[in-house]
Motif scaffolding. Structure first.
Motif, mmCIF file in Angstrom:
data_model
loop_
_atom_site.group_PDB
_atom_site.id
_atom_site.type_symbol
_atom_site.label_atom_id
_atom_site.label_comp_id
_atom_site.label_asym_id
_atom_site.label_seq_id
_atom_site.Cartn_x
_atom_site.Cartn_y
_atom_site.Cartn_z
ATOM 1 N N HIS A 119 30.196 40.047 37.382
ATOM 2 C CA HIS A 119 30.959 38.794 38.180
ATOM 3 C C HIS A 119 31.362 39.345 39.362
ATOM 4 O O HIS A 119 31.926 40.596 39.593
ATOM 5 C CB HIS A 119 32.002 38.567 37.024
ATOM 6 N N VAL A 161 34.455 39.053 41.862
ATOM 7 C CA VAL A 161 36.275 38.836 41.421
ATOM 8 C C VAL A 161 36.611 38.894 42.799
ATOM 9 O O VAL A 161 36.181 39.794 43.710
ATOM 10 C CB VAL A 161 36.666 39.945 40.379
ATOM 11 N N LEU A 202 41.447 41.923 33.573
ATOM 12 C CA LEU A 202 42.048 41.936 34.932
ATOM 13 C C LEU A 202 43.327 41.671 34.935
ATOM 14 O O LEU A 202 43.810 40.654 34.466
ATOM 15 C CB LEU A 202 41.278 40.984 35.842
ATOM 16 N N LEU A 211 43.435 34.464 41.133
ATOM 17 C CA LEU A 211 42.006 35.185 40.811
ATOM 18 C C LEU A 211 40.799 34.301 40.643
ATOM 19 O O LEU A 211 40.868 33.260 39.981
ATOM 20 C CB LEU A 211 42.402 35.776 39.349
ATOM 21 N N ILE A 226 36.851 34.034 39.688
ATOM 22 C CA ILE A 226 35.614 34.746 39.212
ATOM 23 C C ILE A 226 34.465 33.539 39.515
ATOM 24 O O ILE A 226 34.592 32.595 39.354
ATOM 25 C CB ILE A 226 35.898 34.810 37.832
#
Length: 144
Positions: free
Chosen positions: A41, A43, A95, A114, A116
């Motif tokens: 992924h 991030v 995370l 955050l 993703i």
């Protein structure tokens, strides 16, 4: 006698089809599980605050590896801060992201986000005046 023989053949043939179907089902289900176990992924961690705020530190943690990315008590946040795109495998599971700043006014805000794969998955915010306002968030790839 001929009818009994046909019934016996039919039972054998049915058993063979059931066995073949079961084997195919098990092989296909195992194959799908292996493919979907872990994925990569993109991030991105970001922190933004009102003008005049001073960022003290930003800390990220991917899996068990903690990293203090930014630590200068005199840096003013103008455009905000971000980590840049990072490739993270979902095997890392957890995370964590935290930031603290000096906020000058009662209505000052520090917001961390955050992202993703280009989507916002978590946001946290702290508001108010203070020398050490802290905000943090956590995300797990194991959550449904």
């Amino acid at each position: 006698m001929k009818q009994f023989y046909n019934l016996k053949s039919l039972l054998r043939l049915s058993s063979l089809f059931v066995l073949l179907f079961s084997v195919i089902t098990v092989v296909n289900s195992c194959k799908k599980d292996d493919d979907d176990e872990f994925q990569d992924h993109v991030v991105l961690f970001s922190a933004k605050a009102t003008t005049g705020s001073k960022l003290i530190s930003v800390v990220t943690q991917v899996g068990t590896a903690q990293n203090t990315i930014f630590s200068t008590p005199t840096a003013e946040l103008k455009e905000g801060w971000n980590s840049g795109d990072m490739w993270v495998n979902s095997s890392q599971a957890q995370l964590n992201f935290a930031a603290n700043a000096m906020l000058p006014q009662d209505n000052s805000e520090l917001i961390i986000t955050l992202m993703i794969d280009g989507e916002v998955v978590r946001t946290a915010k702290v508001t108010g005046k203070g020398d050490n306002k802290v905000v943090k968030l956590a995300y797990s790839f194991l959550e449904p």
